[in-house]
Design an enzyme around this catalytic site. Sequence first.
Site, PDB file in Angstrom:
ATOM      1  N   GLU A 179      24.769 -38.409 -27.849  1.00  0.00           N
ATOM      2  CA  GLU A 179      25.153 -38.294 -26.571  1.00  0.00           C
ATOM      3  C   GLU A 179      24.224 -37.151 -25.741  1.00  0.00           C
ATOM      4  O   GLU A 179      24.692 -36.377 -25.309  1.00  0.00           O
ATOM      5  CB  GLU A 179      26.652 -37.843 -26.524  1.00  0.00           C
ATOM      6  CG  GLU A 179      27.545 -39.061 -26.752  1.00  0.00           C
ATOM      7  CD  GLU A 179      28.979 -38.676 -26.830  1.00  0.00           C
ATOM      8  OE1 GLU A 179      29.353 -37.329 -26.609  1.00  0.00           O
ATOM      9  OE2 GLU A 179      29.707 -39.485 -26.842  1.00  0.00           O
ATOM     10  N   GLU A 334      31.097 -45.199 -30.817  1.00  0.00           N
ATOM     11  CA  GLU A 334      32.225 -44.551 -31.111  1.00  0.00           C
ATOM     12  C   GLU A 334      33.462 -44.951 -30.091  1.00  0.00           C
ATOM     13  O   GLU A 334      33.121 -45.394 -28.952  1.00  0.00           O
ATOM     14  CB  GLU A 334      31.889 -43.124 -30.607  1.00  0.00           C
ATOM     15  CG  GLU A 334      31.142 -42.370 -31.588  1.00  0.00           C
ATOM     16  CD  GLU A 334      30.847 -40.979 -31.046  1.00  0.00           C
ATOM     17  OE1 GLU A 334      31.574 -40.328 -30.437  1.00  0.00           O
ATOM     18  OE2 GLU A 334      29.816 -40.242 -31.112  1.00  0.00           O
ATOM     19  N   HIS A 385      41.467 -34.219 -33.583  1.00  0.00           N
ATOM     20  CA  HIS A 385      40.925 -35.733 -33.200  1.00  0.00           C
ATOM     21  C   HIS A 385      41.268 -36.767 -33.950  1.00  0.00           C
ATOM     22  O   HIS A 385      41.152 -36.482 -35.348  1.00  0.00           O
ATOM     23  CB  HIS A 385      39.478 -35.352 -32.784  1.00  0.00           C
ATOM     24  CG  HIS A 385      39.046 -36.366 -32.157  1.00  0.00           C
ATOM     25  ND1 HIS A 385      38.922 -37.767 -32.560  1.00  0.00           N
ATOM     26  CD2 HIS A 385      38.414 -36.640 -30.840  1.00  0.00           C
ATOM     27  CE1 HIS A 385      38.329 -38.771 -31.897  1.00  0.00           C
ATOM     28  NE2 HIS A 385      37.974 -38.061 -30.367  1.00  0.00           N
TER      29      HIS A 385
HETATM   30  C1  GAL Z   1      31.932 -37.703 -28.829  1.00  0.00           C
HETATM   31  C2  GAL Z   1      30.850 -37.209 -29.540  1.00  0.00           C
HETATM   32  C3  GAL Z   1      31.542 -37.009 -31.106  1.00  0.00           C
HETATM   33  C4  GAL Z   1      32.899 -36.453 -30.784  1.00  0.00           C
HETATM   34  C5  GAL Z   1      33.614 -37.332 -29.991  1.00  0.00           C
HETATM   35  C6  GAL Z   1      35.389 -36.866 -29.857  1.00  0.00           C
HETATM   36  O1  GAL Z   1      31.612 -37.491 -27.236  1.00  0.00           O
HETATM   37  O2  GAL Z   1      29.613 -37.975 -29.628  1.00  0.00           O
HETATM   38  O3  GAL Z   1      30.711 -36.410 -31.978  1.00  0.00           O
HETATM   39  O4  GAL Z   1      32.988 -35.180 -30.351  1.00  0.00           O
HETATM   40  O5  GAL Z   1      33.225 -37.095 -28.831  1.00  0.00           O
HETATM   41  O6  GAL Z   1      36.012 -37.814 -29.049  1.00  0.00           O
END
Ligand code: GAL
Length: 699
Positions: A179, A334, A385
Amino acid sequence: MLSIRRTDSHFPASVLVANVFSIAHQIRPMLASKLPRIAFGGDYNPEQWSPEIWEEDMRLMRDAGVNLVSVGIFSWAHLNPAPGEFTFEWLDRLMDLLHENGILADLATGTASPPRWLNHQFPDSIPYDRTGRPFHPGSRQCYTPNSPSFLKYSRELVTALADRYKEHPALALWHISNELACHVGHSFGEADATAFRSWLQQRYESLDALNEAWGTAFWSQKVGDWEEVLPPLQTPTLGNPAQELDYRRFMNAAFLAQYEGERAILREATPDIPVTTNFMGAFKNIDQWSFVDSLDIASWDSYPDPAEARTSLGDPFGHDLTRSLKRQPYLLMEQAPSAVNWRAINRPKPPGLMRLWSYQALARGADGILYFQWRQSRAGAEKFHSAMVPHGDTRVSRAYREISELGEELGKLEALVGSTVEARIAIVLDWESWWAIEEPAKPRQFDYAELVREFHSMFVRDNLPVDFVHPEGDLSPYSLVVVPSLYIVTDATAENLTRFVERGGKLIATFFTGVVDEHEQIDPRGAPGKLRELFGLWVEEWDGCPRGETGTIAFDDGMTVSTSYLHEVLQIDGARAWARYGTGFYASQPAMTMNQVGEGLVYYLGTRIETEYLANFINLVAHDCGIRPILRQQEGIEVSIRMKGDQRFLFILNHRDERTIVDINPYCGTDLLSELFCRDQIFLRPYDATVIELDDDES
Ligand code: GAL
């Protein structure tokens, strides 16, 4: 291949491979040759766990159908604990374990989060905020891509990684950084100022040209020496908009150079292994078009809010955008298995929603579904999370069960791999306009993404496939192109849009298009500047409409429609008015126009018109272009078609949390999951999704 405005970076050419782009198209099949299935997996952070847990992870991954994991995204400190010192042994063992278990690695370069020693020993790596204050280590992404030390040590790590794993059989994909520009999109320190000056020197060559481009005659801002040039730090009042825009371009170029520098190292070591970096959908800091040529596979991270599941329909915008980058299948790199932990209030995904949003990715062109993260952390900022393997007893966990069920289903969808979504409608999306239009001191404050989204959501709702395209991109696949508030118009854009219309295309453009050139300067002939002939009009004045207030426009037949946001006072110069204002001192003057140019037609909307009418209007224009919805619109039902050769796959997604019947006439075919033949009507459970391979003979 898109033709894009590209700003050369200020980084040494030696680390950039000049012409690696032409092989990008052959690389995608390389992943498919290693992984001829839908990719399924997630971020795997084994450094947080002991090797006994790794063994259990392998078993759970196999049981869940996992075939690809992203490894090492935040492992810099674990792989390179001090300058020049590397500790690859744990990763060797892990890569071997993955291979023994038939799981491939999307191996990260680990450069998203520098170790503490880098910030501590090399202060030029530290990013600064707009007030000139430093950020501090203790989180992630604490670096500026303009730091020579960051570039030196990150490339050392990438070189060592590439050398160590170039022949490892588990290696299937490289994942650069993570990101990019997510937390620190802009840095304002000394290293940044130095790099900004040399970027400007390359771009403008002389101070006279810089002064001219930045309009420094205004407010006594003339630059007399390159050392006087600073990043746009906090100023007493409004800053220089051309400087702000150049700074955004410059920072984008710095992240692109970071990416391309790492990519060149990887490409040299492993010419056949594709490279990606995970974008973030409609994210303002990074101009994703500028990365297209050096991406082998596009990928992105999607985190729609489950609390808004009823209204948001997931995140079709991000999917369509990521697919449009290369107009090829991409990876959902993701998503959350259930809740995130970074909103003020975090709701889990109710049963079925994770599966539905995964199918949305497939429906809109993804060849892979991955998550953040595999095993839920016990410590650190993301321990609340959700993960594929949550805390507690995996055998009874809902999240792991739903993941495993999906993994099994995906095994039946191999036929989808490599299929694409074909759209005849495109929406022009331009990061430079986005950056510039949202600077203050305009007739009103703009939210560019919201204006673009308004059109996109209408096409989604009406089951009309739609791509995004760069303003100078190839418009030949499209019959209808929508241009929402394209503030900056270059000569090349004007030519591109004009050619498209002359050859028979239909263009819908909206207010505040073509207002400035690439230096943020207004055409002396007024807006829409270079598009004046194409649109057949010019804009005499703007009337910003306060929130909550509306105006009206009236059509020849007496119908009226309400308006908001901005009212442009238009002077016709060749176009024909087909709706006129009903309110304001400009009542009875044109508000919407059409202009025939060559074989095509331009519709211009000088104001924002109410959604219902706008939706009817774009449907009519699409119809006029011979474009028909895939299916009739039904609330909460999303449909899409993917194609490969003569195979066609119809996706039907139920975003409602209730059982729904969908009429699929005139289609019929075989449901890939149940293997049942479907025609006429299908039943979908709450949040259900289905894929039907269509027969040829639908009427
Ligand atoms: C994304 C990031 C991950 C994790 C995830 C949590 O933006 O790439 O490493 O932090 O969010 O939602």
